[in-house]
Design an enzyme around this catalytic site. Structure first.
Site, PDB file in Angstrom:
ATOM      1  N   LYS A 163      53.450  23.224  55.237  1.00  8.77           N
ATOM      2  CA  LYS A 163      51.919  22.690  54.550  1.00  8.77           C
ATOM      3  C   LYS A 163      52.104  21.126  55.598  1.00  8.77           C
ATOM      4  O   LYS A 163      51.389  20.776  56.111  1.00  8.77           O
ATOM      5  CB  LYS A 163      52.556  22.252  53.229  1.00  8.77           C
TER       6      LYS A 163
ATOM      7  N   LYS B  55      55.326   9.956  58.761  1.00 14.05           N
ATOM      8  CA  LYS B  55      56.060  11.084  58.838  1.00 14.05           C
ATOM      9  C   LYS B  55      56.156  12.509  59.037  1.00 14.05           C
ATOM     10  O   LYS B  55      56.620  13.442  59.672  1.00 14.05           O
ATOM     11  CB  LYS B  55      55.606  11.175  56.773  1.00 14.05           C
TER      12      LYS B  55
ATOM     13  N   THR C  74      54.427  13.836  50.332  1.00 15.74           N
ATOM     14  CA  THR C  74      53.334  13.932  51.756  1.00 15.74           C
ATOM     15  C   THR C  74      51.826  14.046  51.771  1.00 15.74           C
ATOM     16  O   THR C  74      52.020  15.489  51.479  1.00 15.74           O
ATOM     17  CB  THR C  74      54.303  14.881  53.105  1.00 15.74           C
TER      18      THR C  74
ATOM     19  N   LEU D 194      54.884  14.121  44.397  1.00 14.03           N
ATOM     20  CA  LEU D 194      54.153  15.486  44.393  1.00 14.03           C
ATOM     21  C   LEU D 194      53.613  16.617  45.248  1.00 14.03           C
ATOM     22  O   LEU D 194      54.153  15.977  46.531  1.00 14.03           O
ATOM     23  CB  LEU D 194      52.885  15.222  43.365  1.00 14.03           C
ATOM     24  N   PRO D 195      53.708  17.287  44.407  1.00  9.95           N
ATOM     25  CA  PRO D 195      53.940  18.802  46.013  1.00  9.95           C
ATOM     26  C   PRO D 195      52.915  18.102  47.258  1.00  9.95           C
ATOM     27  O   PRO D 195      53.016  18.407  48.409  1.00  9.95           O
ATOM     28  CB  PRO D 195      54.267  19.872  45.153  1.00  9.95           C
TER      29      PRO D 195
END
Lengths: 280, 280, 280, 280
Positions: free
Chosen positions: A233, A158, A83, A52-53
């Site tokens: 982001k 990440k 993330t 998901l975003p």
């Protein structure tokens, strides 16, 4: 990302239930059973995977109306491939524990291309036994599973990788733009860099210079690929993580601000290699 | 650098005259004939090679008292392996033409390690026929010769590569410092990066984190390697070159300034990967 | 600038010969005698004043064909009001000495507005007696003469002031843009800043926000004022001066690069306060 | 800050109850009644004022054990003078509304010096009538009250001012260091800047160069004044506020990162003008 991963999993023989807030997207996954809520998706399965975003959407999918927590089996496993900030991963891990199920953070590297080709790398944070359990399932849509450490460690790895990616891509843009403006041939300059100390993934496989490589966003008007707003982001998450531990990030901070300037000029939906275009 | 290159050349069977302003350094090259001036070094040879700290020293060696121009044969060849501004290379090229000899700019990539191991890459600017002529000679001390274009093109390619190197090394320092401060194991994080999109020469072969790799400056107190003051010099040359063609270099500019701050703290003689130590 | 200064000088009763490579510009100065070369302008006068775009033009006007050195009286005085690198000022000072005349560097602060209103500040480098001699003449087109030190000191002072100006203007743009985007009234925010610790010349007298003040470039489409390409030139001079003495300039460097990015987007001829527009 | 403000209020004739988690600090306020909890401090008073290090401490003082909400009168007024994110101010405003009392955010400008001299500026966000009510009380410890807009607006104004302050101070450090290293006299350079376009509060009243001014932190080993870790906190708040509205902050971001590098070198407790020392 989710559609591509699900399709690969089905092609490898897994049975999937899929849910997307946009039901058309869910129906795009041929061979999957489309369901009507995260709760339904979580019922009677070996593992629930979310992609998901951002963290607020993940939180809603877990704890919101008809959320995963309402459907997941006792001792079930939730793997979040989104993330998010490491601290949020730990929040979900503790929430899972309190509610009698298990949780792993598992952001991926490889982007849309990797999702398509089933070559994603998964970076996992949480218990080793859970990682071992889910590894064969994840590998149906990827090529590598790395256990990075305790809960949150997958997200940390990440973010570290992605800040390096963003910085090196931006530096490739500076180097290629300078060289080409000074009269060098772009292909020649890239070949020199790729066999010298400036060599990096961005230059070798994802050139920001239009026309040097086929099938990369720069050769397609900077469409597709890794949208700048998503890279931005990740850099914001890296910054807030860095604040918590006192690590300075000057270069990352500058790249982040450059992206934010570019986003005011309409680059938010373009690939992050469009810095090359912006410099011209 | 010069000593190592000369030694390799002699080991491959070339006959060399050597000159260094510090005659002890010249005598270090076993098997070479030590001479007393650039002029003498340039007399009766197929090619004169210079490897010097900056353009003012090169200019002095060419046009100063007992300089190369006074000794070089008619139609002789001068190859300058120093890193200088592209415009200076063109100045020397034109000077050579006016004085009846030939000139190539030929900065190298690979550093002291590459010079030692005879794996340098030469980036050449000038006439193709001159490059073809000198290639076998240069390859006695290196592994690759690239003709980058007209006079100055070798310097441009070198500066483009080096700004990318400096930026990606600094970003590796930020990524590794963040991850390790957040609790990740350094070796694990490096292995993830090296198989992901953050992969680059700096992370794969020259880790700035002490103890991750043997035989790199970070594991030796940041001694040896590529001194920060020299990296800073290259970034200054890149900036002045960029000014001449209107190419913006924000990330490069920041890395340069970071180095300049570090140089006020005594890092000028340390390896450029010491940014990692500075961030701690 | 030159036209405005010359006009003020004539209005205060001075007699002027004027030369401009564009003779129409020279004829714009009502009441002056237009001449055909720097040499003619320098003949039989108490002082020769130059106000030119950069050091190469100044050098040409002094040492080029029909240059100042050919016309200036023995022991005459040349005052250069252009903004150039300090080292160039010293070059001209020594050249003057060798050729039997005197030289002062005298860059000005105040811009086109100050030139118009005769409120320029002159920052002079050179001998005190020469400064005393020329002070009454300069004050016919300005309001303040400061002797900054030996030759070159005027240029140093100018560059230091201008880098601070560029940085504080850019920071004003960031502060005002953030506040207004967050819903504050621009006039109110400016009034708070102007009576608080953020107060500075840029905010008090030259607001980058359109409509807050009359008669500033921001209220006139960022036309007029201090062109970004000229500010960028000053920042480049500051950087090269800083290189010579080891002073780090991270903030200045970033502002310079931001300008250079903006110049690729057509902002070179706009006022340097247009960063505000660019951030939107 | 709190002690100084309270002392000034008492000197102007106000009656105060004071609470501090460190009761010795509370007892330092001569003439005040020391109480044992925020709740007690809030009981039976016209206004409750908090001045605390960050939002989590403020939240605890309001909603924690024996917090303000438990003691404050129906329709009472809580004024928070701490610097916090605008969004937190709105959270407290809404919480107050739900609990039947009133709230204003009111960060101050002027620092410890301003608190001592009762010359603080208050930037208020919330209802106009509440601002009018509390103005005479606040003015016993300050000199100016500005109503910036709705709830949160005081914090926004404070952050905008402070990012500009941090950036201009850092630029003053760059300008002064460059000029002095190039041989200018520091006092002379400061006087030129202070009457030119580089003029700003940092240069005029708070010079970062030791010895130029008495009674500023730079002349006292960078002790006292505005601690870098607190300035850094404000810049982090500015960044997160900017993220919420899409305003880019490149210069602010760089200054923030510079502070964060300096904090790894022990500058966190020094005054924010110590950038000057760091550059040397």
């Amino acid at each position: 990302m989710g559609t591509r991963m699900a399709t690969n999993m089905i092609n490898k023989g897994l049975k999937l239930k899929v849910y997307d807030i946009d039901s058309a997207a869910a129906r795009n996954v041929k061979g999957a059973t489309v369901v009507n809520s995260p709760k339904e998706a979580a019922q009677d399965v070996k593992v629930v995977i979310t992609m998901l975003p951002d963290s607020s959407v993940v939180r809603e999918s877990v704890r919101g109306k008809d959320g995963i927590v309402e459907g997941i089996s006792k001792n079930g496993l939730h793997v979040d491939c989104s993330t998010c900030e490491p601290q949020f991963a730990r929040e979900l891990y503790n929430f899972a524990k309190e509610n009698g199920y298990r949780f792993l953070d598992s952001p991926v590297s490889g982007g849309v291309t990797g999702a398509q080709a089933a070559t994603l790398t998964y970076m996992l944070g949480g218990n080793k036994s859970d990682v071992d359990f889910v590894e064969p399932i994840l590998l149906t849509a990827g090529s590598r599973v790395v256990h990075c450490g305790d809960s949150g460690a997958g997200q940390i790895a990440k973010l570290c990788n992605n800040l390096l990616l963003a910085a090196s891509m931006t530096a490739v843009c500076e180097a290629m733009n300078l060289g080409i403006k000074m009269g060098l041939d772009g292909k020649l300059l890239a070949s020199i860099i790729n066999t010298s100390t400036g060599r990096c993934w961005s230059s070798e496989t994802y050139s920001p210079v239009p026309g040097l490589m086929p099938n990369v966003p720069s050769s397609n008007g900077y469409e597709g690929g890794f949208q700048m707003k998503l890279t931005a982001k990740d850099l914001a998450l890296a910054q807030s993580t860095a604040l918590s531990c006192g690590a300075p990030l000057p270069v990352t901070g500058l790249v982040h601000q450059l992206y934010r300037v570019m986003m005011t000029k309409g680059y938010g939906n373009k690939d992050f290699s469009s810095v090359y275009e912006f410099y011209q």
